[in-house]
Each structure stands twice: as C-alpha cells, then as structure tokens.
Scaffold this motif. Sequence first.
Motif, PDB file in Angstrom:
ATOM      1  N   LEU A  47     -24.574  25.590  16.059  1.00 25.84           N
ATOM      2  CA  LEU A  47     -24.756  26.772  15.213  1.00 25.84           C
ATOM      3  C   LEU A  47     -24.072  26.571  13.860  1.00 25.84           C
ATOM      4  O   LEU A  47     -24.618  26.952  12.818  1.00 25.84           O
ATOM      5  CB  LEU A  47     -24.205  28.008  15.916  1.00 25.84           C
ATOM      6  N   SER A  48     -22.886  25.954  13.857  1.00 22.76           N
ATOM      7  CA  SER A  48     -22.188  25.704  12.597  1.00 22.76           C
ATOM      8  C   SER A  48     -22.972  24.723  11.718  1.00 22.76           C
ATOM      9  O   SER A  48     -23.104  24.924  10.506  1.00 22.76           O
ATOM     10  CB  SER A  48     -20.786  25.154  12.870  1.00 22.76           C
ATOM     11  N   LEU A  49     -23.491  23.660  12.330  1.00 24.12           N
ATOM     12  CA  LEU A  49     -24.283  22.708  11.565  1.00 24.12           C
ATOM     13  C   LEU A  49     -25.546  23.341  11.013  1.00 24.12           C
ATOM     14  O   LEU A  49     -25.953  23.056   9.879  1.00 24.12           O
ATOM     15  CB  LEU A  49     -24.639  21.499  12.435  1.00 24.12           C
ATOM     16  N   ALA A  50     -26.155  24.207  11.814  1.00 23.40           N
ATOM     17  CA  ALA A  50     -27.360  24.882  11.339  1.00 23.40           C
ATOM     18  C   ALA A  50     -27.051  25.785  10.161  1.00 23.40           C
ATOM     19  O   ALA A  50     -27.792  25.837   9.176  1.00 23.40           O
ATOM     20  CB  ALA A  50     -27.983  25.678  12.484  1.00 23.40           C
ATOM     21  N   ALA A  51     -25.933  26.520  10.265  1.00 23.60           N
ATOM     22  CA  ALA A  51     -25.556  27.404   9.160  1.00 23.60           C
ATOM     23  C   ALA A  51     -25.219  26.599   7.909  1.00 23.60           C
ATOM     24  O   ALA A  51     -25.603  26.965   6.788  1.00 23.60           O
ATOM     25  CB  ALA A  51     -24.367  28.273   9.578  1.00 23.60           C
ATOM     26  N   PHE A  52     -24.486  25.484   8.081  1.00 23.31           N
ATOM     27  CA  PHE A  52     -24.119  24.658   6.934  1.00 23.31           C
ATOM     28  C   PHE A  52     -25.353  24.057   6.267  1.00 23.31           C
ATOM     29  O   PHE A  52     -25.493  24.078   5.036  1.00 23.31           O
ATOM     30  CB  PHE A  52     -23.173  23.551   7.386  1.00 23.31           C
ATOM     31  N   THR A  53     -26.259  23.515   7.084  1.00 26.85           N
ATOM     32  CA  THR A  53     -27.462  22.899   6.520  1.00 26.85           C
ATOM     33  C   THR A  53     -28.343  23.931   5.834  1.00 26.85           C
ATOM     34  O   THR A  53     -28.911  23.679   4.770  1.00 26.85           O
ATOM     35  CB  THR A  53     -28.258  22.183   7.617  1.00 26.85           C
ATOM     36  N   SER A  54     -28.448  25.100   6.418  1.00 26.24           N
ATOM     37  CA  SER A  54     -29.250  26.163   5.810  1.00 26.24           C
ATOM     38  C   SER A  54     -28.647  26.604   4.484  1.00 26.24           C
ATOM     39  O   SER A  54     -29.357  26.803   3.488  1.00 26.24           O
ATOM     40  CB  SER A  54     -29.348  27.358   6.773  1.00 26.24           C
ATOM     41  N   GLY A  55     -27.308  26.752   4.462  1.00 24.20           N
ATOM     42  CA  GLY A  55     -26.662  27.149   3.218  1.00 24.20           C
ATOM     43  C   GLY A  55     -26.800  26.105   2.126  1.00 24.20           C
ATOM     44  O   GLY A  55     -27.032  26.442   0.960  1.00 24.20           O
ATOM     45  N   ARG A  56     -26.678  24.820   2.523  1.00 23.01           N
ATOM     46  CA  ARG A  56     -26.820  23.761   1.526  1.00 23.01           C
ATOM     47  C   ARG A  56     -28.243  23.719   0.991  1.00 23.01           C
ATOM     48  O   ARG A  56     -28.447  23.535  -0.225  1.00 23.01           O
ATOM     49  CB  ARG A  56     -26.443  22.417   2.146  1.00 23.01           C
ATOM     50  N   TRP A  57     -29.199  23.877   1.846  1.00 21.83           N
ATOM     51  CA  TRP A  57     -30.588  23.880   1.385  1.00 21.83           C
ATOM     52  C   TRP A  57     -30.862  25.055   0.466  1.00 21.83           C
ATOM     53  O   TRP A  57     -31.508  24.913  -0.574  1.00 21.83           O
ATOM     54  CB  TRP A  57     -31.506  23.925   2.598  1.00 21.83           C
ATOM     55  N   ALA A  58     -30.341  26.212   0.820  1.00 27.53           N
ATOM     56  CA  ALA A  58     -30.540  27.392  -0.030  1.00 27.53           C
ATOM     57  C   ALA A  58     -29.856  27.213  -1.383  1.00 27.53           C
ATOM     58  O   ALA A  58     -30.381  27.609  -2.426  1.00 27.53           O
ATOM     59  CB  ALA A  58     -30.002  28.644   0.676  1.00 27.53           C
ATOM     60  N   TRP A  59     -28.661  26.578  -1.389  1.00 32.65           N
ATOM     61  CA  TRP A  59     -27.959  26.339  -2.642  1.00 32.65           C
ATOM     62  C   TRP A  59     -28.731  25.385  -3.545  1.00 32.65           C
ATOM     63  O   TRP A  59     -28.821  25.585  -4.763  1.00 32.65           O
ATOM     64  CB  TRP A  59     -26.568  25.795  -2.349  1.00 32.65           C
ATOM     65  N   LYS A  60     -29.324  24.341  -2.931  1.00 28.81           N
ATOM     66  CA  LYS A  60     -30.107  23.399  -3.726  1.00 28.81           C
ATOM     67  C   LYS A  60     -31.325  24.065  -4.357  1.00 28.81           C
ATOM     68  O   LYS A  60     -31.764  23.669  -5.442  1.00 28.81           O
ATOM     69  CB  LYS A  60     -30.553  22.222  -2.853  1.00 28.81           C
ATOM     70  N   GLN A  61     -31.870  25.056  -3.688  1.00 34.02           N
ATOM     71  CA  GLN A  61     -33.051  25.722  -4.220  1.00 34.02           C
ATOM     72  C   GLN A  61     -32.708  26.739  -5.298  1.00 34.02           C
ATOM     73  O   GLN A  61     -33.472  26.934  -6.248  1.00 34.02           O
ATOM     74  CB  GLN A  61     -33.818  26.409  -3.075  1.00 34.02           C
ATOM     75  N   THR A  62     -31.568  27.380  -5.167  1.00 31.17           N
ATOM     76  CA  THR A  62     -31.226  28.466  -6.096  1.00 31.17           C
ATOM     77  C   THR A  62     -30.379  28.011  -7.272  1.00 31.17           C
ATOM     78  O   THR A  62     -30.409  28.645  -8.334  1.00 31.17           O
ATOM     79  CB  THR A  62     -30.475  29.578  -5.354  1.00 31.17           C
ATOM     80  N   PHE A  63     -29.612  26.910  -7.108  1.00 33.23           N
ATOM     81  CA  PHE A  63     -28.707  26.495  -8.184  1.00 33.23           C
ATOM     82  C   PHE A  63     -29.451  26.119  -9.463  1.00 33.23           C
ATOM     83  O   PHE A  63     -29.034  26.530 -10.558  1.00 33.23           O
ATOM     84  CB  PHE A  63     -27.834  25.333  -7.710  1.00 33.23           C
ATOM     85  N   PRO A  64     -30.547  25.350  -9.411  1.00 31.06           N
ATOM     86  CA  PRO A  64     -31.271  25.074 -10.662  1.00 31.06           C
ATOM     87  C   PRO A  64     -31.782  26.338 -11.336  1.00 31.06           C
ATOM     88  O   PRO A  64     -31.776  26.418 -12.575  1.00 31.06           O
ATOM     89  CB  PRO A  64     -32.424  24.162 -10.215  1.00 31.06           C
ATOM     90  N   LEU A  65     -32.204  27.321 -10.549  1.00 32.26           N
ATOM     91  CA  LEU A  65     -32.659  28.576 -11.147  1.00 32.26           C
ATOM     92  C   LEU A  65     -31.509  29.309 -11.821  1.00 32.26           C
ATOM     93  O   LEU A  65     -31.672  29.884 -12.901  1.00 32.26           O
ATOM     94  CB  LEU A  65     -33.296  29.455 -10.066  1.00 32.26           C
ATOM     95  N   MET A  66     -30.340  29.265 -11.178  1.00 31.66           N
ATOM     96  CA  MET A  66     -29.177  29.901 -11.785  1.00 31.66           C
ATOM     97  C   MET A  66     -28.797  29.222 -13.099  1.00 31.66           C
ATOM     98  O   MET A  66     -28.434  29.891 -14.076  1.00 31.66           O
ATOM     99  CB  MET A  66     -27.999  29.856 -10.808  1.00 31.66           C
ATOM    100  N   LEU A  67     -28.873  27.884 -13.133  1.00 37.71           N
ATOM    101  CA  LEU A  67     -28.549  27.179 -14.371  1.00 37.71           C
ATOM    102  C   LEU A  67     -29.515  27.551 -15.487  1.00 37.71           C
ATOM    103  O   LEU A  67     -29.115  27.744 -16.644  1.00 37.71           O
ATOM    104  CB  LEU A  67     -28.578  25.667 -14.140  1.00 37.71           C
TER     105      LEU A  67
END
Length: 561
Positions: free
Chosen positions: A84-104
Amino acid sequence: MTFEFYEDDLILDIPPPAPNMLGSIEGVLALQLASQMMNAPSNGTGGYSQELLERFVPGFGTLHSLILNHVGIDITLAMSRIALSLAAFTSGRWAWKQTFPLMLNFCTSMVSIPSNDRLNKEILAWMSAQIVEKHGTRALAAVSAGSGDAQAVPYHPVQRSRRQIVREQQIEDDLDDRTPAISFFPSVGTQWFWFHGWPFIFERKGGMGYGTYVEVPTGNEPLIIRCLGRNPEPLKRFLHHCKEAAKISEESKTPVYSQGDRMNRHDPNTMWCGPQLVLNRPLETVELDDQVKENLVNDVMEYLKPETREYYAVNGIPYRRGYLFHGPPGTGKSSFCRALAGHFRLELYMLSLASKSIDEQILIRMFEALPTKCLVLMEDVDSAGIVREDNADTNTLNDPTPNPPPVPPPPPPGFMYAPYPVVERKPRITLSTLLNVIDGAAAKEGRILVMTTNSPETLDKALVRPGRVDKQVLFPPMSRCSASRIFTRMLSVGNDRMEIEKLAEAFANKLPDGQITPAEIQGFLLDHRNNPEDAVRNVEKWSLALLEAKELGKNVIELDE
C-alpha cells in the motif's frame, strides 16, 4: 507483445510502451493497485487476502508459506502495508510528474539564454560562486582550477586593486601545480535557489556523457531561469545583477579570445575560444614615443564616443576603424594592442591568418561571430600568404601542382602498393575575401581592427588604403631615452629611486641608439633585475655581441667570458 490490464470485465490492450510512455504505464499500475487495495475486504488482521497480494507480488504465496512453516510468522500484514505504501508513493510521484510542468507554465516566469551568448557564462559564473560554493548543492560538477575545461567568467564580489590581484596570482603560483585547487560548477539539471527573497529555478540543458556522467559546463549550453510569479521583473533584476557582477570581476582584466581549435564552419559557437582573462597591461609599460602613443590613444577614444558613431551614420561612413602597426619583431606591436584593449575595456580577439585551420569560409564565419564592439588583432599579415585571385592556387584535381611531391621509391617485396604520400591541398585566403570581411557590404560595424606586420612594403596597396587602414603607426627599435625609462621602471622596485635613475642614464649611454628592440632589452634586464650595477657593467658587451649576431644572421649570442 502486449500488456493487458484487468479492471473487472474491462481489458485494455496496449501496444509495447515507448520510453516516453513508461511514466504513464507506471501511473496506471499504481492507481489500479491502490484502488484494488482500497476496495478489497480485509482478512480480519488488518491485511489483505493472499490472492490479492499474489496478484501484484509474484511469488508471494511461496514466500508466505516458507516463512510461516519455518519461522511461524505471517507476513501478510507487513506485505500489505508495504504494498500500500509503494502504491501510494508511486501514485503520488506519477501525479507530481503530470502536474509539475503545468504548475511551472502557469505559476512562473521564464527566460531562456542561448548557448552562444556571453550572458550565459556570466550566469554560470554567478551560480558557481554564490550558490554552489557558498550554499552547496546536491548535483555539481568539479574540475581542477586552471585546467581550461570550464571557461566561465570568474566572479569576485568586490573590486580589487591591481596590487591585490598580482598578490593573489603570486599565491596561486606558489602552490604545487600537481595539486591545483578545485572549481565547482552547477551540473546538468534543475536547481532551486533564492535571490532577493524570490525562489528561482536554474536549469541547464544539454550535456553529453556516459551513464550519469556529464561534461563540466563551459557556458556553451543553453540555460533556462524561472522565478515564482507571472511578473518577469525579478528575472530582469537577476540578469542585471549577474552582468554587474561580471563587470566587477573584469575590472582589472582583459577578456582575450583566440581562434577555436575545433572550428566548424556550420557552427558559429566554435569560431572563437575563450575568454581567457588576463591582467590589464598599463599603457606606460609599452615603450613608444610619447607623442605617438598619446595621439593613438586619443584617436581610439574619439572613435568610441557616441557622437562619433552618429557622425559616421549621418555622413554615410561605415563605423569601423583600422590601424596598421609595423616595425621589427619585438617592438611591442601586439603588447600595445593588449594594453589598448585593457585601457578601453574592450574584448580582444586574436587571429593569425597563417593558421592551417583557417580557410576563406571559416574566416568569414569568424568575422560574422564578432560582437559589435571589440578589438581584433590580426598578427603578421605579411606572412599569411595572401594572394590575388589570379595568383591563387585552385583546389581542383585537374590543376597542376606548382611543387609536385617527389616520386616515392618502388614498394618493398611483398607489398602490392607503394606508400604514396597524401598531399593536403587547401586553397589560400585570397585578397578579395580578406577585403570583404574587413569592409565589405556585409561587414559588421563597431569593431576596431589592428593589423601587425614586420614588412609593410610587401602588403598589397588595396589592403592598406585609407578606409581600411586609417592610421599607420611605426614601432621602431628602442631609443636611448626609452631605454632609460624601461631601466628605471623595471629595476626601481626594492631599490633607491634616485640611485636607479643615475644608473639608468649610464645604462642608456652604453647602448647604440635605435638598434635594439624593447623585447631584447627587457630580456636582458630580467636577467639582472637583482643587480642593477651588473646590468650597467655588462650592457655594452652584450649589445655589441647582439648586433654582431644580427649582422651574421645568427640566433645565438656569443659572449666572451
């Protein structure tokens, strides 16, 4: 080969992923794992069923049975929490990769600095001194100081006197060259820093290497600078600050550029190599007639005034200035150019037309890459082999070679082919090409061109006509008056000034007037800098031996003991 993802009765048939699809697949897997675990019923102990864990952790059943039978521990709960921790970490990292360029893109302002702009080096130098050296960073590049791999402009926060710079240079020279200091630079990638209360992002593009290794930045890589907010004013203030910091560091130094060692006619960034910062040379250290020196300095000063540029424009005159320095070798022609560049804070570009790496196309590209305000030193134009078109050799196979290579001997026994030498035949730089780059219709304006020659009579009249060469300056051998001045200047350090002036007069009276160059006298005085009396005692015998060697065409001076 395809990947199948099961979501109830839905089957997603996806082709093999490309490298840029791996991030999306990783996110889909993570989200699917998280949703399955959130909806799956508990096994009563806070964990999940072995079937669910076996589905996402291959081999879990075998591992669970092995540990349970031999140790007596049920690892279902621990593995459930880890999964569950790995799933949460991977999901968060994927979401960050998708949203960070938009934020920039929506929350920051951005400025791009091209690789061939000088501002690139100035920003890199500021980052090295103020961020990497002072505050530190996880990703950095290191190089031995003075190795030449990183040619960024050095940064110094305060202005220093010439005496301080000379002292620092002495300290550096006293260090063991086998253990030079280490210089640190920002590496390829993204780095955060604060400037005047604003968060900034420094991003260096490019970089070639093997694995995680990348080349040390040289100022030839494009840069991107971002700051928080949609107002670009903080970015402008940062760029002006880097520009001012570079000016302070260059206050007592002259940027010197030389022709590139790996020039590519299709890449303007390879035309010039540098800058190499050298200490400014004072004008008074170059021995030249005071009236000639003053007139020349005043002429350059008048040319650089803004009203002079307006006058040229109003009268339709190309805004360029050309000088021809002529005289025997060692009379200070090139040294005076360096002193002029330092006095007027101009960048110095040094060029030799006799170089084998320069042809007509590269020469054109080199002049196109010059800035609008600089000093170009073209040394020894009389030895560059400049010819008119009707005398130039062509680079075709049908034309006869003026000096054909000798016929090689027959091949040794056992060899089928004779080792014929490969003759490199490159076209010379023609006079018309040189004239076009100097003052052709497409030639840049604003630069100062200085050509030096030992034999001005051998130059073509078209090259030295008014408009291309505005002033011709003779650098003669040293007079007795100049010899007295250089003796006083070089040997008065650490000695009584009055006594040195008396010795200087005696020194000059023993020299032949106008027959020895400043370079020759300077070399003699360097050998006697710790004993002025010996210099006066030996100068007459040395000068006679020097003149005799010149008459006989010898390069070695023979002094009788």
